[in-house]
Design a protein around this motif. Structure first.
Motif, PDB file in Angstrom:
ATOM      1  N   LEU A 143       0.828  -1.206   0.000  1.00  0.00           N
ATOM      2  CA  LEU A 143       0.000   0.000   0.000  1.00  0.00           C
ATOM      3  C   LEU A 143       0.863   1.256   0.000  1.00  0.00           C
ATOM      4  O   LEU A 143       0.571   2.240  -0.691  1.00  0.00           O
ATOM      5  CB  LEU A 143      -0.933   0.001   1.211  1.00  0.00           C
ATOM      6  CG  LEU A 143      -2.023  -1.076   1.252  1.00  0.00           C
ATOM      7  CD1 LEU A 143      -2.763  -1.030   2.586  1.00  0.00           C
ATOM      8  CD2 LEU A 143      -3.023  -0.902   0.111  1.00  0.00           C
ATOM      9  N   CYS A 144       1.947   1.215   0.766  1.00  0.00           N
ATOM     10  CA  CYS A 144       2.848   2.369   0.824  1.00  0.00           C
ATOM     11  C   CYS A 144       3.593   2.561  -0.496  1.00  0.00           C
ATOM     12  O   CYS A 144       3.691   3.677  -1.017  1.00  0.00           O
ATOM     13  CB  CYS A 144       3.854   2.189   1.958  1.00  0.00           C
ATOM     14  SG  CYS A 144       3.139   2.222   3.618  1.00  0.00           S
ATOM     15  N   VAL A 145       4.121   1.458  -1.045  1.00  0.00           N
ATOM     16  CA  VAL A 145       4.902   1.537  -2.281  1.00  0.00           C
ATOM     17  C   VAL A 145       4.044   2.070  -3.429  1.00  0.00           C
ATOM     18  O   VAL A 145       4.512   2.842  -4.267  1.00  0.00           O
ATOM     19  CB  VAL A 145       5.485   0.155  -2.642  1.00  0.00           C
ATOM     20  CG1 VAL A 145       6.065   0.147  -4.051  1.00  0.00           C
ATOM     21  CG2 VAL A 145       6.555  -0.234  -1.628  1.00  0.00           C
ATOM     22  N   ASN A 146       2.793   1.662  -3.472  1.00  0.00           N
ATOM     23  CA  ASN A 146       1.902   2.089  -4.544  1.00  0.00           C
ATOM     24  C   ASN A 146       1.226   3.424  -4.260  1.00  0.00           C
ATOM     25  O   ASN A 146       0.337   3.834  -5.009  1.00  0.00           O
ATOM     26  CB  ASN A 146       0.844   1.015  -4.811  1.00  0.00           C
ATOM     27  CG  ASN A 146       1.389  -0.182  -5.541  1.00  0.00           C
ATOM     28  OD1 ASN A 146       1.524  -0.179  -6.766  1.00  0.00           O
ATOM     29  ND2 ASN A 146       1.739  -1.235  -4.791  1.00  0.00           N
ATOM     30  N   ALA A 153      -2.020  -2.308  -5.581  1.00  0.00           N
ATOM     31  CA  ALA A 153      -1.294  -2.624  -4.343  1.00  0.00           C
ATOM     32  C   ALA A 153      -1.671  -4.006  -3.813  1.00  0.00           C
ATOM     33  O   ALA A 153      -0.798  -4.797  -3.426  1.00  0.00           O
ATOM     34  CB  ALA A 153      -1.586  -1.558  -3.286  1.00  0.00           C
ATOM     35  N   ILE A 154      -2.964  -4.313  -3.792  1.00  0.00           N
ATOM     36  CA  ILE A 154      -3.400  -5.623  -3.298  1.00  0.00           C
ATOM     37  C   ILE A 154      -2.924  -6.731  -4.229  1.00  0.00           C
ATOM     38  O   ILE A 154      -2.469  -7.800  -3.796  1.00  0.00           O
ATOM     39  CB  ILE A 154      -4.928  -5.648  -3.143  1.00  0.00           C
ATOM     40  CG1 ILE A 154      -5.366  -4.647  -2.061  1.00  0.00           C
ATOM     41  CG2 ILE A 154      -5.415  -7.053  -2.783  1.00  0.00           C
ATOM     42  CD1 ILE A 154      -6.863  -4.491  -1.930  1.00  0.00           C
ATOM     43  N   GLY A 155      -3.000  -6.489  -5.552  1.00  0.00           N
ATOM     44  CA  GLY A 155      -2.507  -7.473  -6.515  1.00  0.00           C
ATOM     45  C   GLY A 155      -1.026  -7.732  -6.356  1.00  0.00           C
ATOM     46  O   GLY A 155      -0.565  -8.887  -6.415  1.00  0.00           O
ATOM     47  N   SER A 156      -0.240  -6.668  -6.133  1.00  0.00           N
ATOM     48  CA  SER A 156       1.205  -6.832  -5.920  1.00  0.00           C
ATOM     49  C   SER A 156       1.491  -7.626  -4.651  1.00  0.00           C
ATOM     50  O   SER A 156       2.398  -8.469  -4.625  1.00  0.00           O
ATOM     51  CB  SER A 156       1.877  -5.454  -5.843  1.00  0.00           C
ATOM     52  OG  SER A 156       1.670  -4.715  -7.017  1.00  0.00           O
ATOM     53  N   VAL A 162      -0.428  -9.896  -3.311  1.00  0.00           N
ATOM     54  CA  VAL A 162      -0.765 -11.301  -3.580  1.00  0.00           C
ATOM     55  C   VAL A 162       0.382 -11.992  -4.318  1.00  0.00           C
ATOM     56  O   VAL A 162       0.750 -13.131  -3.998  1.00  0.00           O
ATOM     57  CB  VAL A 162      -2.071 -11.393  -4.403  1.00  0.00           C
ATOM     58  CG1 VAL A 162      -2.284 -12.802  -4.932  1.00  0.00           C
ATOM     59  CG2 VAL A 162      -3.263 -10.984  -3.543  1.00  0.00           C
ATOM     60  N   VAL A 163       0.967 -11.296  -5.312  1.00  0.00           N
ATOM     61  CA  VAL A 163       2.088 -11.878  -6.063  1.00  0.00           C
ATOM     62  C   VAL A 163       3.282 -12.126  -5.155  1.00  0.00           C
ATOM     63  O   VAL A 163       3.900 -13.201  -5.189  1.00  0.00           O
ATOM     64  CB  VAL A 163       2.482 -10.952  -7.229  1.00  0.00           C
ATOM     65  CG1 VAL A 163       3.769 -11.432  -7.891  1.00  0.00           C
ATOM     66  CG2 VAL A 163       1.364 -10.885  -8.260  1.00  0.00           C
ATOM     67  N   VAL A 164       3.618 -11.153  -4.317  1.00  0.00           N
ATOM     68  CA  VAL A 164       4.760 -11.292  -3.410  1.00  0.00           C
ATOM     69  C   VAL A 164       4.527 -12.443  -2.427  1.00  0.00           C
ATOM     70  O   VAL A 164       5.420 -13.275  -2.196  1.00  0.00           O
ATOM     71  CB  VAL A 164       5.013  -9.976  -2.652  1.00  0.00           C
ATOM     72  CG1 VAL A 164       6.047 -10.185  -1.543  1.00  0.00           C
ATOM     73  CG2 VAL A 164       5.472  -8.894  -3.619  1.00  0.00           C
ATOM     74  N   MET A 165       3.323 -12.494  -1.850  1.00  0.00           N
ATOM     75  CA  MET A 165       3.035 -13.575  -0.902  1.00  0.00           C
ATOM     76  C   MET A 165       3.039 -14.938  -1.585  1.00  0.00           C
ATOM     77  O   MET A 165       3.528 -15.922  -1.030  1.00  0.00           O
ATOM     78  CB  MET A 165       1.683 -13.328  -0.226  1.00  0.00           C
ATOM     79  CG  MET A 165       1.681 -12.179   0.761  1.00  0.00           C
ATOM     80  SD  MET A 165       0.151 -12.082   1.724  1.00  0.00           S
ATOM     81  CE  MET A 165      -1.044 -11.699   0.435  1.00  0.00           C
ATOM     82  N   GLY A 166       2.511 -14.995  -2.807  1.00  0.00           N
ATOM     83  CA  GLY A 166       2.494 -16.256  -3.541  1.00  0.00           C
ATOM     84  C   GLY A 166       3.884 -16.753  -3.851  1.00  0.00           C
ATOM     85  O   GLY A 166       4.194 -17.944  -3.670  1.00  0.00           O
ATOM     86  N   LEU A 167       4.745 -15.841  -4.331  1.00  0.00           N
ATOM     87  CA  LEU A 167       6.126 -16.232  -4.622  1.00  0.00           C
ATOM     88  C   LEU A 167       6.869 -16.630  -3.351  1.00  0.00           C
ATOM     89  O   LEU A 167       7.663 -17.582  -3.357  1.00  0.00           O
ATOM     90  CB  LEU A 167       6.852 -15.079  -5.319  1.00  0.00           C
ATOM     91  CG  LEU A 167       6.361 -14.736  -6.731  1.00  0.00           C
ATOM     92  CD1 LEU A 167       7.091 -13.501  -7.265  1.00  0.00           C
ATOM     93  CD2 LEU A 167       6.573 -15.923  -7.668  1.00  0.00           C
ATOM     94  N   GLY A 168       6.602 -15.901  -2.258  1.00  0.00           N
ATOM     95  CA  GLY A 168       7.247 -16.239  -0.988  1.00  0.00           C
ATOM     96  C   GLY A 168       6.829 -17.607  -0.479  1.00  0.00           C
ATOM     97  O   GLY A 168       7.671 -18.397  -0.016  1.00  0.00           O
ATOM     98  N   ALA A 169       5.525 -17.906  -0.559  1.00  0.00           N
ATOM     99  CA  ALA A 169       5.038 -19.211  -0.110  1.00  0.00           C
ATOM    100  C   ALA A 169       5.612 -20.334  -0.959  1.00  0.00           C
ATOM    101  O   ALA A 169       5.946 -21.417  -0.464  1.00  0.00           O
ATOM    102  CB  ALA A 169       3.509 -19.235  -0.175  1.00  0.00           C
ATOM    103  N   LEU A 170       5.756 -20.073  -2.268  1.00  0.00           N
ATOM    104  CA  LEU A 170       6.327 -21.075  -3.164  1.00  0.00           C
ATOM    105  C   LEU A 170       7.813 -21.291  -2.881  1.00  0.00           C
ATOM    106  O   LEU A 170       8.311 -22.429  -2.921  1.00  0.00           O
ATOM    107  CB  LEU A 170       6.129 -20.623  -4.619  1.00  0.00           C
ATOM    108  CG  LEU A 170       6.590 -21.587  -5.721  1.00  0.00           C
ATOM    109  CD1 LEU A 170       5.782 -22.883  -5.663  1.00  0.00           C
ATOM    110  CD2 LEU A 170       6.468 -20.942  -7.090  1.00  0.00           C
ATOM    111  N   ALA A 171       8.517 -20.196  -2.576  1.00  0.00           N
ATOM    112  CA  ALA A 171       9.963 -20.284  -2.346  1.00  0.00           C
ATOM    113  C   ALA A 171      10.294 -21.087  -1.092  1.00  0.00           C
ATOM    114  O   ALA A 171      11.257 -21.863  -1.073  1.00  0.00           O
ATOM    115  CB  ALA A 171      10.562 -18.883  -2.246  1.00  0.00           C
ATOM    116  N   VAL A 172       9.497 -20.909  -0.039  1.00  0.00           N
ATOM    117  CA  VAL A 172       9.785 -21.613   1.227  1.00  0.00           C
ATOM    118  C   VAL A 172       9.029 -22.924   1.337  1.00  0.00           C
ATOM    119  O   VAL A 172       9.193 -23.655   2.322  1.00  0.00           O
ATOM    120  CB  VAL A 172       9.454 -20.717   2.431  1.00  0.00           C
ATOM    121  CG1 VAL A 172      10.259 -19.435   2.387  1.00  0.00           C
ATOM    122  CG2 VAL A 172       7.954 -20.401   2.500  1.00  0.00           C
ATOM    123  N   GLY A 173       8.212 -23.242   0.330  1.00  0.00           N
ATOM    124  CA  GLY A 173       7.447 -24.487   0.366  1.00  0.00           C
ATOM    125  C   GLY A 173       6.466 -24.542   1.515  1.00  0.00           C
ATOM    126  O   GLY A 173       6.328 -25.589   2.182  1.00  0.00           O
TER     127      GLY A 173
END
Length: 467
Positions: A58-61, A82-85, A87-98
């Motif tokens: 929210l701040c970055v956007n 902001a919300i879409g970004s 979601v992408v960050v959280m999705g990639l993070g969840a995928l990275a740490v399994g």
């Protein structure tokens, strides 16, 4: 800065933070109830990280920038981005740490935050716009340009007070107006060279620079320097074009600031999303409104003889004719009677309109007031000849009179609703309805569609401008 501005901004920030926190906590509770594989500590950590990611996005956007709060579609566009970004960050993070159950978490929290935050933002706007309509919570503007362009700016601010601008003073090249010391009741307070001094003396929130031969790049740059530290925003109206929204991009090339204008988007992924939303949305609305449609049909049959549905030829995308469906609101020989009423036509341009049209039936007046007669057009949307949002579908005889510029309305599908619907409906002049339709064609975006759909319900239920 006016006293109400920081208070409103704080309320928006607090609302966004509260929405995010409540959604995350509720999502955590639902996950724990459904025995998703999160340990207590892991769940707390996941909730904390989610809040940080969403708030950071929210701040970055810059969703809390004072320049977008309370006006236009840009506020909602930034919020959605902001919300879409996030979601992408959280999705990639969840995928990275399994992370087990990470996908479920991301696709639960992201849409839920959007479903809560968007209505809350709109709810916060309503009292602000109401106050602006009453002459409060307006940003004082000092306009600087030639008399004609300043008069146009004054007229636009008065027609749309919800945007929050109020022209309080004017500067001209020689400190005088052609009509005297005022322009449309607004005093001329000085020359262009005195702008910075007038800003500091009058405490104006915005300096709106409108076209004038005086304004060279060097003078605009000097004005920007002179206004530094004053807390006043400088807004420059481009003299060469009338575009706005996502098509405009400011870039620096060869050390020069350039305003890039991208082509209107008539194809591609966003249009696929729009078409999909149209089909699904119309199907859902037809299902939900089935009892209303049946009730209206029975009322029409009881009120007057004739078919329930009225079929009429209209012109769609690329000038292709199609048959539009509406509930019948007039006597069966209404088209034949139109020529007899041409002398009392109250419409402008190529439109035929009458406030008290004798051809309209009793039930028809009620249907028209609340736009219930247009509900069968959902079948047109489902069939692909119309969109939920777009320009007004013209009659063949109307489109035959279009000039090359007005024909740009036909570059997209006509809409069940549009900017014309939420900006006055039948009260609009022909020129204003054309301007709004062309603005939609040029500056279309998914965020604008969402805002128009939201506003349509208020305009329809209020019966504004319908006859």
């Amino acid at each position: 800065m006016n006293r109400w501005e920081p208070a409103y901004r704080r309320s928006v920030i607090a609302a966004d933070l509260l929405c995010t926190l409540l959604v995350v906590l509720l999502a955590g509770y639902l996950m724990s109830v459904n025995h998703v594989t999160f340990g207590p500590l892991h769940l707390v950590a996941l909730e904390a990280v989610t809040v940080v990611v969403v708030v950071g996005s929210l701040c970055v956007n810059r969703v809390w920038s004072a320049s977008v709060l309370g006006q236009g579609a840009e506020e909602f566009r930034r919020l959605g981005r902001a919300i879409g970004s996030a979601v992408v960050v959280m999705g990639l993070g969840a995928l990275a740490v399994g992370l087990p159950g990470g996908r479920s978490w991301v696709f639960l929290v992201g849409p839920a935050v959007a479903l809560v935050a968007f209505p809350v933002r709109y709810a916060l706007r309503r009292p602000l716009h109401r106050a602006r309509g009453e002459g409060r919570c307006l940003l004082p503007v000092l306009a600087a340009g030639n008399v004609d362009t300043v008069k146009d700016l004054i007229g636009r601010t008065r027609r749309a007070p919800h945007l929050g601008w109020r022209v309080d003073a004017i500067c001209t090249v020689d400190g005088r107006a052609e009509m005297g010391v005022e322009v449309d009741g607004i005093p001329v307070v000085g020359r262009f060279g005195e702008l910075a001094e007038q800003v500091r003396r009058g405490g104006y929130r915005i300096v709106a620079v409108t076209p004038d031969a005086y304004w060279t790049p060097k003078r605009l740059q000097q004005l920007a320097w002179d206004l530094e530290g004053s807390g006043t925003e400088m807004v420059v109206a481009p003299a060469l074009m009338d575009f706005a929204g996502p098509r405009l991009h400011v870039t620096g090339v060869l050390g020069m600031p350039l305003l890039r204008v991208s082509e209107p988007v008539f194809t591609g992924f966003r249009r696929v999303v729009k078409a999909t939303f149209d089909r699904l949305g119309s199907a859902v609305l037809l299902t939900l409104l089935a009892p209303v449609l049946l009730t209206v049909a029975v009322a029409i049959m009881i009120d007057s003889r004739g078919p329930v549905l009225y079929r009429q030829s209209r012109v769609g995308k690329d000038g292709v004719p199609f048959t539009i469906l509406k509930f019948r609101t007039m006597v069966t020989n209404a088209d034949a009677l139109r020529s007899q009423l041409q002398s009392v036509n109250e419409g402008s341009g190529v439109l035929f309109k009458m406030r008290r049209d004798p051809r309209v039936t009793g039930v028809g007046r009620v249907l028209r007031r609340y736009s219930l007669d247009e509900l069968p057009q959902l079948l047109n949307v489902l069939g692909g000849t119309m969109s939920l949002v777009g320009p007004r579908p013209p009659l063949p005889e109307e489109s035959a009179k279009y000039g090359p510029d007005v024909r740009r309305r036909l570059l997209v599908k006509p809409g069940l609703t549009g900017l014309w619907q939420v900006s006055g409906r039948s009260d609009l002049s022909w020129e204003e309805s054309v301007r709004l339709d062309l603005r939609y064609v040029e500056d279309w975006s998914l965020a604008l569609d969402a805002l128009i759909l939201w506003k349509t319900f208020r305009a329809v239920f209020g019966g504004q401008g319908a006859y």
